[in-house]
Design an enzyme around this catalytic site. Structure first.
Site, short mmCIF file in Angstrom:
data_model
loop_
_atom_site.label_atom_id
_atom_site.label_comp_id
_atom_site.label_asym_id
_atom_site.label_seq_id
_atom_site.Cartn_x
_atom_site.Cartn_y
_atom_site.Cartn_z
N HIS A 181 0.78 -1.13 0.01
CA HIS A 181 -0.24 -0.03 -0.04
C HIS A 181 0.98 1.33 0.04
CE1 HIS A 181 -3.34 -2.74 0.84
NE2 HIS A 181 -4.39 -1.60 1.01
N HIS A 233 1.08 -3.75 9.36
CA HIS A 233 2.48 -3.56 8.78
C HIS A 233 3.20 -3.07 10.05
CE1 HIS A 233 2.64 -4.88 4.58
NE2 HIS A 233 1.23 -4.03 4.59
#
Length: 314
Positions: A181, A233
């Site tokens: 992303h 993440h």
């Protein structure tokens, strides 16, 4: 428009260059797609007391589909807006000439697709090669600790017992590094920032160009930060994704964007037009010849009035 270069015509689609570029794009894009859909990440282990893997599982604030739709849609919209804004530039005719190329948006989007394929391939290769566990790994996998001897330290032999999620979700829990992303959002914003800097030429607003660029960067940073707050993440994953997206965007635009979106020829044409319109029309009853003005401009760097010696000999 007088002074602008001839309008571009639609090139034939079946050309060697186009076919070659499509083959290269597919050669890069298809492996990235296969890795994204069916990649097998390296199976890394964990420590039972690793607090960085104990975050709860949350739904994505920005899903893959949402990110793709916004990124591609925003890119197309930005390319169109830039060319439309150039139309309203009335101070300098050279800027209006810039908008005469009907393929500017297509060229820009084609370069964007090529850069996206490279960025995605880099990201997917690293994800599967590293196999880093996500912060929510324990909640997603739910390894059976009753069968694990945590005194061994680093555990590599484990089995996930969570059957509430699909196999692809469990596989994705081992693809934390780098953040896809972050890489995609930063790549998109940086490419558009460079495109705006190169193509947008307006004088009716000093703040419009930097405001557009700042908005794009802010959106990409918000998307990147959401990966940390969603427990998808680690911070280092997001930083690595930002670096990859930034480097690919700069490299692709420097190698392709500057060349294919170059407006040097248009500037030269409009400069000749300005000389013709602003030169002193007559000396001793004679009109200033345009070729002489062009030669004078080339040698001295500025247009001079018609030389008196030339007028006397005439």
């Amino acid at each position: 428009m007088k002074g602008c270069i001839k309008k571009e015509t639609v090139p034939p689609f079946l050309t060697v260059q186009l076919i070659g570029d499509l083959i290269i794009l597919l050669t890069i894009g298809l492996p990235a797609l296969v890795l994204y859909m069916m990649g097998s990440p390296y199976k890394t282990g964990f420590f039972c007391d690793d607090a960085s893997l104990k975050y709860p599982y949350k739904r994505n604030t920005i899903s893959d589909a949402m990110l793709s739709g916004v990124a591609f849609g925003l890119t197309i919209m930005t390319l169109l807006i830039v060319e439309v804004l150039n139309i309203f530039e009335k101070k300098n005719k050279r800027h209006r000439c810039l908008t005469r190329g009907p393929f500017a948006c297509l060229k820009g989007f084609g370069i964007f697709l090529f850069g996206f394929a490279i960025m995605q391939l880099f990201t997917e290769v690293l994800k599967n090669a590293v196999g880093r566990l996500r912060p929510n790994f324990f909640d997603l996998c739910r390894p059976d600790f009753s069968r694990i001897d945590c005194s061994q330290g680093y555990i590599t032999n484990y089995t996930c017992t969570n059957d509430e999620h699909s196999a692809s979700t469990l596989r994705n829990s081992r693809q934390s590094f780098p953040s896809g992303h972050a890489a995609f959002s930063i790549f998109t914003s940086m490419y558009l920032v460079l495109y705006i800097q190169k193509r947008l030429h307006i004088s009716y607003s000093h703040f419009l160009k930097p405001a557009m660029q700042a908005a794009l960067i802010l959106l990409s940073l918000l998307c990147s930060v959401s990966r940390i707050t969603d427990h998808m993440h680690h911070s280092s994953d997001v930083i690595a994704g930002i670096v990859i997206g930034f480097m690919v965007a700069c490299a692709v635009f420097h190698s392709l964007g500057i060349k294919h979106l170059n407006d040097q020829k248009r500037k030269k044409v409009s400069t000749v037009e300005d000389i013709e319109e602003n030169s002193t029309p007559a000396v001793n009853g004679h009109h200033t010849p345009l070729p002489l003005l062009q030669n004078t401009f080339t040698v001295t760097g500025r247009p001079n009035s018609f030389p008196l010696k030339y007028a006397e000999t005439s």
